[in-house]
Design a protein around this motif. Sequence first.
Motif, PDB file in Angstrom:
ATOM      1  N   ALA A   1      13.482 -40.325 -13.494  1.00 29.33           N
ATOM      2  CA  ALA A   1      12.019 -40.406 -13.404  1.00 29.33           C
ATOM      3  C   ALA A   1      11.547 -41.852 -13.470  1.00 29.33           C
ATOM      4  CB  ALA A   1      11.377 -39.586 -14.510  1.00 29.33           C
ATOM      5  N   LEU A   2      12.131 -42.628 -14.373  1.00 28.03           N
ATOM      6  CA  LEU A   2      11.762 -44.035 -14.491  1.00 28.03           C
ATOM      7  C   LEU A   2      12.167 -44.803 -13.234  1.00 28.03           C
ATOM      8  CD1 LEU A   2      10.611 -46.355 -16.160  1.00 28.03           C
ATOM      9  CD2 LEU A   2      12.882 -46.618 -17.201  1.00 28.03           C
TER      10      LEU A   2
ATOM     11  N   GLU B   1       8.615 -46.608  -6.579  1.00 27.10           N
ATOM     12  CA  GLU B   1       7.274 -46.450  -6.007  1.00 27.10           C
ATOM     13  C   GLU B   1       6.417 -47.683  -6.271  1.00 27.10           C
ATOM     14  OE1 GLU B   1       6.126 -42.777  -7.815  1.00 27.10           O
ATOM     15  OE2 GLU B   1       7.132 -41.574  -6.278  1.00 27.10           O
ATOM     16  N   ALA B   2       6.542 -48.265  -7.459  1.00 32.90           N
ATOM     17  CA  ALA B   2       5.794 -49.492  -7.765  1.00 32.90           C
ATOM     18  C   ALA B   2       6.248 -50.636  -6.872  1.00 32.90           C
ATOM     19  CB  ALA B   2       5.972 -49.865  -9.236  1.00 32.90           C
TER      20      ALA B   2
ATOM     21  N   LEU C   1      12.488 -43.653 -10.205  1.00 29.96           N
ATOM     22  CA  LEU C   1      11.581 -43.267  -9.123  1.00 29.96           C
ATOM     23  C   LEU C   1      10.231 -43.945  -9.266  1.00 29.96           C
ATOM     24  CD1 LEU C   1      11.125 -41.596  -6.602  1.00 29.96           C
ATOM     25  CD2 LEU C   1      10.460 -39.692  -8.064  1.00 29.96           C
ATOM     26  N   SER C   2       9.694 -43.999 -10.478  1.00 26.63           N
ATOM     27  CA  SER C   2       8.386 -44.643 -10.653  1.00 26.63           C
ATOM     28  C   SER C   2       8.476 -46.140 -10.355  1.00 26.63           C
ATOM     29  CB  SER C   2       7.837 -44.399 -12.054  1.00 26.63           C
ATOM     30  OG  SER C   2       8.586 -45.094 -13.019  1.00 26.63           O
ATOM     31  N   ARG C   3       9.590 -46.758 -10.736  1.00 23.48           N
ATOM     32  CA  ARG C   3       9.761 -48.188 -10.441  1.00 23.48           C
ATOM     33  C   ARG C   3       9.951 -48.439  -8.945  1.00 23.48           C
ATOM     34  NH1 ARG C   3      13.387 -50.217 -15.636  1.00 23.48           N
ATOM     35  NH2 ARG C   3      11.646 -50.111 -17.109  1.00 23.48           N
TER      36      ARG C   3
ATOM     37  N   ASP D   1      18.011 -42.547 -16.032  1.00 23.47           N
ATOM     38  CA  ASP D   1      16.616 -42.109 -16.138  1.00 23.47           C
ATOM     39  C   ASP D   1      16.023 -42.033 -14.727  1.00 23.47           C
ATOM     40  OD1 ASP D   1      13.948 -41.674 -16.680  1.00 23.47           O
ATOM     41  OD2 ASP D   1      13.919 -43.046 -18.391  1.00 23.47           O
TER      42      ASP D   1
ATOM     43  N   ARG E   1       4.730 -50.191  -3.435  1.00 27.12           N
ATOM     44  CA  ARG E   1       3.321 -50.611  -3.418  1.00 27.12           C
ATOM     45  C   ARG E   1       3.216 -52.136  -3.395  1.00 27.12           C
ATOM     46  NH1 ARG E   1       3.060 -46.354  -7.106  1.00 27.12           N
ATOM     47  NH2 ARG E   1       3.056 -47.806  -8.874  1.00 27.12           N
TER      48      ARG E   1
ATOM     49  N   ILE F   1      14.739 -51.366 -11.668  1.00 25.21           N
ATOM     50  CA  ILE F   1      15.208 -50.156 -10.986  1.00 25.21           C
ATOM     51  C   ILE F   1      16.689 -49.946 -11.286  1.00 25.21           C
ATOM     52  CG2 ILE F   1      15.664 -49.108  -8.732  1.00 25.21           C
ATOM     53  CD1 ILE F   1      13.113 -50.623  -7.751  1.00 25.21           C
TER      54      ILE F   1
END
Length: 105
Positions: free
Chosen positions: A22-23, A29-30, A25-27, A20, A33, A12
């Motif tokens: 978008a990257l 969210e991962a 944010l996706s990390r 980045d 989870r 992150i």
Amino acid sequence: MKARHKTMLDGIQQAIISGDAALALSRIEALARRFDRDRPDPETRADMERTLLHLRRLAEDSARGTQRAIDQIKDILRNARMLQTYDHRGQRRQTPTDAVLPQRF
């Protein structure tokens, strides 16, 4: 803190530093989870909160720096559009600048 959590937090941070969104944010969210599955203990949770606070400050500083750069580019373009030059006959000419403002996010 588990090694996997540390690796995810480092990922992150690297995404934030590289700009980045978008990257990052996706990390994030991962990671969320993963926390839902792992349910960290109170000590690990405190470590994670400190690290996440650091990442938040890093992201906020990055956003402020990006906004300052955007403002400077806007100033440069505004000033460039107002440039007036004189030709060899002494006639004043305005030089139009149709540059498109870059956007990072």
